[in-house]
Design an enzyme around this catalytic site. Structure first.
Site, mmCIF file in Angstrom:
data_model
loop_
_atom_site.group_PDB
_atom_site.id
_atom_site.type_symbol
_atom_site.label_atom_id
_atom_site.label_comp_id
_atom_site.label_asym_id
_atom_site.label_seq_id
_atom_site.Cartn_x
_atom_site.Cartn_y
_atom_site.Cartn_z
ATOM 1 N N VAL A 58 0.848 -1.203 0.000
ATOM 2 C CA VAL A 58 0.000 0.000 0.000
ATOM 3 C C VAL A 58 0.879 1.247 0.000
ATOM 4 O O VAL A 58 0.582 2.244 -0.656
ATOM 5 C CB VAL A 58 -0.949 0.006 1.217
ATOM 6 C CG1 VAL A 58 -1.808 1.255 1.213
ATOM 7 C CG2 VAL A 58 -1.828 -1.222 1.206
ATOM 8 N N GLU A 118 -1.275 6.834 -4.441
ATOM 9 C CA GLU A 118 -2.697 6.816 -4.820
ATOM 10 C C GLU A 118 -3.201 8.163 -5.341
ATOM 11 O O GLU A 118 -4.084 8.225 -6.182
ATOM 12 C CB GLU A 118 -3.570 6.380 -3.637
ATOM 13 C CG GLU A 118 -3.548 4.896 -3.334
ATOM 14 C CD GLU A 118 -2.391 4.512 -2.422
ATOM 15 O OE1 GLU A 118 -1.588 5.401 -2.074
ATOM 16 O OE2 GLU A 118 -2.288 3.329 -2.055
ATOM 17 N N ASP A 175 4.552 32.223 -39.586
ATOM 18 C CA ASP A 175 4.202 33.033 -40.754
ATOM 19 C C ASP A 175 4.557 34.469 -40.440
ATOM 20 O O ASP A 175 4.738 34.815 -39.281
ATOM 21 C CB ASP A 175 2.676 33.029 -40.945
ATOM 22 C CG ASP A 175 2.163 31.749 -41.528
ATOM 23 O OD1 ASP A 175 2.984 30.991 -42.041
ATOM 24 O OD2 ASP A 175 0.943 31.527 -41.457
ATOM 25 N N ASP A 194 -2.116 28.901 -41.832
ATOM 26 C CA ASP A 194 -3.510 29.344 -41.890
ATOM 27 C C ASP A 194 -4.244 28.813 -43.112
ATOM 28 O O ASP A 194 -5.457 28.715 -43.111
ATOM 29 C CB ASP A 194 -3.596 30.880 -41.844
ATOM 30 C CG ASP A 194 -2.630 31.543 -42.804
ATOM 31 O OD1 ASP A 194 -2.059 30.821 -43.658
ATOM 32 O OD2 ASP A 194 -2.436 32.763 -42.726
ATOM 33 N N ASN A 199 6.663 8.246 -0.557
ATOM 34 C CA ASN A 199 6.346 6.814 -0.698
ATOM 35 C C ASN A 199 7.567 5.956 -0.403
ATOM 36 O O ASN A 199 7.473 4.931 0.275
ATOM 37 C CB ASN A 199 5.870 6.519 -2.121
ATOM 38 C CG ASN A 199 4.470 7.019 -2.353
ATOM 39 O OD1 ASN A 199 4.251 8.220 -2.427
ATOM 40 N ND2 ASN A 199 3.518 6.119 -2.414
ATOM 41 N N GLU A 245 8.218 5.874 3.339
ATOM 42 C CA GLU A 245 7.299 4.981 4.056
ATOM 43 C C GLU A 245 7.700 3.522 3.852
ATOM 44 O O GLU A 245 7.758 2.732 4.793
ATOM 45 C CB GLU A 245 5.866 5.118 3.506
ATOM 46 C CG GLU A 245 5.185 6.416 3.783
ATOM 47 C CD GLU A 245 3.969 6.608 2.871
ATOM 48 O OE1 GLU A 245 3.353 5.603 2.461
ATOM 49 O OE2 GLU A 245 3.650 7.764 2.550
ATOM 50 N N ASN A 264 -0.970 8.897 1.953
ATOM 51 C CA ASN A 264 -0.780 9.038 0.507
ATOM 52 C C ASN A 264 -1.840 9.919 -0.143
ATOM 53 O O ASN A 264 -1.575 10.584 -1.133
ATOM 54 C CB ASN A 264 -0.781 7.664 -0.162
ATOM 55 C CG ASN A 264 0.476 6.886 0.191
ATOM 56 O OD1 ASN A 264 1.354 7.424 0.880
ATOM 57 N ND2 ASN A 264 0.565 5.659 -0.251
HETATM 58 P P1 ATP Z 1 2.676 34.554 -44.749
HETATM 59 O O1 ATP Z 1 2.949 33.219 -45.325
HETATM 60 O O2 ATP Z 1 3.691 35.057 -43.841
HETATM 61 O O3 ATP Z 1 1.285 34.712 -44.213
HETATM 62 P P2 ATP Z 1 1.936 35.998 -47.054
HETATM 63 O O4 ATP Z 1 0.584 36.292 -46.545
HETATM 64 O O5 ATP Z 1 2.664 37.102 -47.705
HETATM 65 O O6 ATP Z 1 2.885 35.517 -45.955
HETATM 66 P P3 ATP Z 1 0.765 34.507 -49.133
HETATM 67 O O7 ATP Z 1 -0.569 34.888 -48.640
HETATM 68 O O8 ATP Z 1 1.020 33.140 -49.622
HETATM 69 O O9 ATP Z 1 1.845 34.766 -48.044
HETATM 70 O O10 ATP Z 1 1.125 35.571 -50.271
HETATM 71 C C1 ATP Z 1 2.261 35.426 -51.067
HETATM 72 C C2 ATP Z 1 2.306 36.537 -52.093
HETATM 73 O O11 ATP Z 1 1.199 36.452 -52.967
HETATM 74 C C3 ATP Z 1 2.258 37.942 -51.515
HETATM 75 O O12 ATP Z 1 3.536 38.416 -51.250
HETATM 76 C C4 ATP Z 1 1.602 38.740 -52.612
HETATM 77 O O13 ATP Z 1 2.579 39.187 -53.545
HETATM 78 C C5 ATP Z 1 0.723 37.745 -53.302
HETATM 79 N N1 ATP Z 1 -0.648 37.863 -52.808
HETATM 80 C C6 ATP Z 1 -1.086 37.817 -51.547
HETATM 81 N N2 ATP Z 1 -2.408 37.929 -51.472
HETATM 82 C C7 ATP Z 1 -2.846 38.056 -52.740
HETATM 83 C C8 ATP Z 1 -4.119 38.176 -53.336
HETATM 84 N N3 ATP Z 1 -5.236 38.213 -52.621
HETATM 85 N N4 ATP Z 1 -4.182 38.269 -54.681
HETATM 86 C C9 ATP Z 1 -3.085 38.221 -55.435
HETATM 87 N N5 ATP Z 1 -1.857 38.096 -54.925
HETATM 88 C C10 ATP Z 1 -1.712 38.015 -53.602
#
Ligand code: ATP
Length: 933
Positions: A295, A300, A342, A664, A730, A733, A760
């Site tokens: 025990v 426990e 990012d 993202d 423990n 003991e 315990n």
């Molecule tokens: P992270 O990866 O740090 O979020 P980020 O947002 O710049 O960076 P992406 O969103 O992949 O990465 O964008 C990459 C590139 O694409 C940008 O640098 C820009 O030149 C172009 N871009 C971003 N958004 C658009 C959009 N809505 N339309 C057209 N081109 C875009």
């Protein structure tokens, strides 16, 4: 309103768009009214699935009793019960042990099911929101609020929140594996109506709840919600909330095995030696010794304390904006060595404002702040009407129309619905007086090639081009064009698609020199930390094929560059510094331009002035082995695609790094799963990335990751602290009981199983719980991360437990020898047992106070920094005294009355353990040894 009850019975794939809208009494342009939404909410209830699946309750309960230590206790209870029966005694010990076993099981059950519920609730907090058209406005609502008839918008990365009939689909592809098992993406089309017998997997004009948007965009009429969806119907397929044993729980199981086998060996030795020297006559008494030892060795209270600690850890993290989705992440966070982040939105605020426009004819500054559409275009110090200059005007139109974001006023403030990069372009166009609604009447979008992190560009095709003539002087080639393609994206990649350029109203062929100049201009803007986008257009005669953007996006005419500022998050610089001190390496992995990335990384302290960065293209050309070598030094990765992230994580892991990786987008999921800690963005993250993550940042902020690693370290340190505390006791003991037959002239056990259980659970349990909430040591983020592979006994913990156990036993045994002789001189001869019991309990109280820090002396710590320890110690002392001085308790626990002199002796001996632990700290300090808790 039509009767909506057939909503679940209508075969929506056989119905045309207009009829579907009519049947659900909805409106394609304005959506439902607020009143209609309310009525339907009442009628259909919330859009939720009933939670089913997972482990049934009886299984969770049963699982508690498969623990080896509880099994041993049950065996002890049975033997003890048999002995009492034979002696015709009330089987107090057996009942107590069984009660503890059951209590432990029930507590474990409650905690585990609560933990499951808590995790489910946390997941709910991150549950997706949906963009809907209601009352003629675009709104973001929680997915639970959807009702049949709602007009829902979908884009890449969304998890579909309800079943629906497509009204519009542009390049829309869904991953329906959750429903159909089909791993391949399914292309969807709005315009078709299908035969009634079309199988679920082929219903291309419908979308289903629980599936994921792999690419493209769509508008959907919601036809079924909650349990009235295809997924709801086969809800058994739904997984319950997963619970995995945390690495720590696994280590605890190992510990249990070590303790049980160790104590059984010791029992065998004691019983064997006893029989050898004392003959079989001593066997029965030896059996009692053995039962007590068994025990004594089982901690426990430990499992409950651990579960509570992890739960407290997740709560603390949520308060700091980090939402844990998988319990093991709590401890793993404490051992993170590399954070890959990012840039946009995590290190920066993701509130873009366009500052520069550079076409082949003009270089402009734009004034104004935030999203308010107020500001001027300035050229060489003079305000300028940008629509008077054709290339600038067309660039503004491009930015406005090749765009899915909406600028609207919310409670007096201007806000963006959609991507902030695009929002900044809407604001820029609004500053010049361009209005999408006015243009939109005649200009119709016919095709769209959406943005993706791989292509890094997007384009749209419009009909009704002549409508633009009211706002600008169009270049000649456009005046009679049936269709206009507008494109935007990363300058390098878009320029590749261009063969000519527009300067003022003149179109000319792009030569090498102009190309180089454009790229140099783009680099100069990027080097200032600006996010740079390129713009281009083309007049076309036939509508291009939706499936092939590369074929359509060619022979473009270059328009110019736009540079936007994205301010740094103010708290990130400090967070980066804290990472460095804590031995955690911050890295930036971004889709943005290399020079933009570098400028921002240097500003934040992630990279030095002469640091190297790697581009996606360079990475692409490397073998995995080459990348593994490079990844040790390079902290900045720019223009990368999501699949590069996966390679980077794997390369870091090869170097034994524990990686936390943010993501993202829809394609970030594999990298998030691969990383030890996958982190999704609560605000901008797609549903798919959240689903793949271990943790969600509610505020998208890098500083929150650092805060979560700090909490992870605190949790881990506190667990080690109370494991040290509980197991030292423990072992003490166990040794005391094993030594008593050797040192005393009689064969007797100082502690009954009931008393051991008391120690315990109560005298170890309360202080251990208090130690679980010990605040962080001031230097917690000045230490290197701990090795996640380290065993439970690592970094001196095993040696400490053994040492303290021995000291503990020496103190109690010396006291026992004295007390035994003292008790034989008169009065109750068994008093010595209660003195041992009391000394062991009280000594643990001193230990609880001293063990709060491995380096700081108790007098150097404020008792109020963790008042719970003080409270637990006082409470436990009072309870212990009650066991001696309250008669019914004394009878029940089999203790004996002690005189105040005897009690004083117990107090005296028990302080020795405290003194020892403090002396150890002083010794280590003199020797200059650094200890980490
Ligand atoms: P992270 O990866 O740090 O979020 P980020 O947002 O710049 O960076 P992406 O969103 O992949 O990465 O964008 C990459 C590139 O694409 C940008 O640098 C820009 O030149 C172009 N871009 C971003 N958004 C658009 C959009 N809505 N339309 C057209 N081109 C875009």
């Amino acid at each position: 309103m039509n009767d909506l009850s057939p909503a679940s019975t209508t075969a929506w794939h056989t119905v045309g768009i207009d009829q579907a809208l009519r049947q659900l009494d909805s409106n394609d342009d304005t959506g439902l009214t607020a009143q209609a939404v309310l009525d339907r909410r009442q009628k259909y209830g919330p859009n939720e699935l009933e939670e089913i699946g997972g482990r049934p309750a009886w299984r969770i309960l049963l699982d508690q009793f498969t623990n080896i230590m509880l099994l041993m206790l049950m065996a002890v209870a049975v033997v003890s019960g048999v002995l009492s029966y034979r002696d015709q005694e009330f089987p107090k010990d057996a009942i107590a042990i069984f009660a503890i076993v059951i209590l432990n099981g029930v507590l474990g059950y409650l905690q585990e099911s609560r933990a499951e519920k808590a995790l489910a609730a946390l997941k709910q907090m991150a549950s997706p929101s949906v963009r809907v058209q209601r009352d003629g406005r675009l709104q973001e609502v929680p997915s639970q609020d959807l009702v049949p008839g709602d007009i829902m918008l979908l884009e890449a990365g969304d998890q579909v929140a309800a079943d629906g009939r497509l009204l519009e689909a542009s390049n829309l592809q869904l991953r329906e594996s959750a429903l159909t098992g089909e791993a391949q993406g399914v292309n969807k089309q709005a315009t078709r109506t299908l035969a009634a017998d079309t199988s679920l997997a082929d219903r291309k004009n419908l979308v289903f709840q629980g599936t994921e948007v792999a690419q493209g965009r769509g508008r959907v009429l919601v036809t079924g919600t909650g349990m009235k969806t295809e997924l709801g119907r086969i809800a058994a397929m739904l997984q319950g909330v997963e619970t995995e044993p945390t690495p720590l729980q696994q280590r605890m199981t190992q510990l249990g095995n070590v303790l049980v086998s160790g104590s059984l060996t010791l029992v065998a030795i004691v019983v064997g030696a006893g029989v050898f020297f004392g003959g079989w006559g001593a066997f029965e008494r030896l059996l009692e010794v053995a039962l007590s030892m068994a025990v004594a060795v089982v901690p426990e209270g430990l499992p409950a304390v651990i579960t509570v600690t992890l739960a407290i850890g997740t709560q603390r993290m949520v308060r700091r904006q980090a939402l844990i989705r998988r319990l093991p992440a709590v401890e793993t966070l404490g051992s993170v060595t590399t954070i890959c982040s990012d840039k946009t939105g995590t290190l920066t605020q993701n509130k873009m404002v366009v500052q520069r426009v550079r076409t082949l004819s003009q270089s402009l500054q734009i004034t104004g702040e935030g999203y308010a559409p107020e500001g001027e275009f300035v050229s060489e110090g003079q305000p300028l009407d940008p629509r008077q200059v054709t290339d600038v005007g067309l660039l503004l139109v491009d930015g406005l129309l090749c765009n899915d974001s909406v600028l609207q006023k919310e409670g007096g403030d201007w806000a963006i619905m959609g991507d902030p990069t695009e929002g900044a372009l809407v604001v820029m166009a609004a500053k010049s007086g361009l209005d999408r609604h006015r243009l939109g009447h005649e200009l119709q979008r016919v095709v769209e090639f959406p943005f993706s992190s791989e292509r890094k560009r997007m384009s749209v095709v419009f009909s009704g081009v002549h409508a633009l003539a009211a706002d600008l002087t169009l270049p000649k080639a456009l005046a009679n064009a049936p269709y206009l393609m507008l494109a935007k994206g990363s300058p390098e990649m878009l320029l590749e698609c261009c063969t000519s350029g527009l300067k003022g109203t003149e179109q000319f062929e792009l030569d090498q020199e102009t190309r180089s100049r454009i790229l140099a201009d783009s680099a100069a803007m990027a080097a200032q930390g600006l996010r740079v986008l390129g713009f281009a257009y083309r007049s076309i005669t036939t509508v291009p094929n939706e499936g092939d953007p590369d074929l359509a996006e060619r022979d473009l005419v270059w328009l110019g560059l736009v540079g936007m500022i994205d301010a740094l998050r103010p708290e990130v610089r400090v967070a980066v510094q804290r990472c460095r001190v804590a031995g955690i390496r911050p890295m930036m992995i971004t889709g943005d331009h290399q020079l933009t990335a570098m400028a921002i990384a240097q500003d934040l302290g992630i990279a030095d002035a002469d640091a190297r960065s790697l581009s996606g293209a360079e990475l692409e050309a490397m073998s995995q082995a080459e990348l593994e070598a490079v990844v040790k030094e390079v902290n900045i990765y720019a223009r990368v695609s999501p699949e590069h992230k996966l390679r980077i994580v794997k390369a870091l892991q090869k170097d034994h790094q524990i990686v936390a990786m943010t993501g993202d987008g829809v394609n970030d999921a594999p990298a998030l799963k691969q990383a030890e800690i996958g982190i999704a963005m609560g605000i901008t993250g797609t549903d798919v990335s959240k689903e793949a993550s271990d943790m969600v940042l509610l505020d998208d902020n890098f500083a929150t990751i650092v805060a979560a690693t700090e909490e992870g370290r605190v949790v881990y340190t506190n667990i080690r602290r109370f494991v040290k505390y509980i197991l030292g006791s423990n072992i003490g003991e166990l040794l005391t009981i094993a030594l008593s037959p050797l040192l005393l002239p009689i064969l007797d056990v100082p502690l009954s199983p009931l008393q051991i259980l008391w120690m315990n659970l109560v005298t170890d349990g309360f202080p251990a719980l208090a130690l679980a909430v010990e605040p962080a040591e001031p230097d917690v983020m000045e230490q290197p991360p701990h090795d996640p592979q380290e065993g439970i006994f690592a970094r001196g913990l095993g040696a400490y437990m053994l040492r303290i156990g021995i000291v503990f036993a020496i103190i109690s045994v010396s006291m026992m020898v004295w007390a035994y002789q003292h008790a034989q001189q008169g009065g109750d001869p068994d008093r010595w047992k209660t003195m041992v019991f009391t000394t062991l309990c009280l000594a643990q109280m001193g230990h609880a106070i001293a063990v709060r820090s491995g380096s700081r002396l108790t007098i150097e710590m404020s008792p109020w920094s963790n008042p719970f320890v003080l409270g637990a110690v006082l409470l436990t002392c009072v309870l212990q005294l009650m066991l001696i001085y309250v008669e019914p308790l004394r009878n029940f626990f089999g203790t004996h009355l002690l005189s105040s002199f005897e009690l004083l002796i117990c107090f005296g001996f028990s302080t020795l353990l405290f003194v020892w632990v403090e002396a150890e700290k002083i010794y280590r300090r003199i020797r200059g040894k650094v200890v980490r808790d």
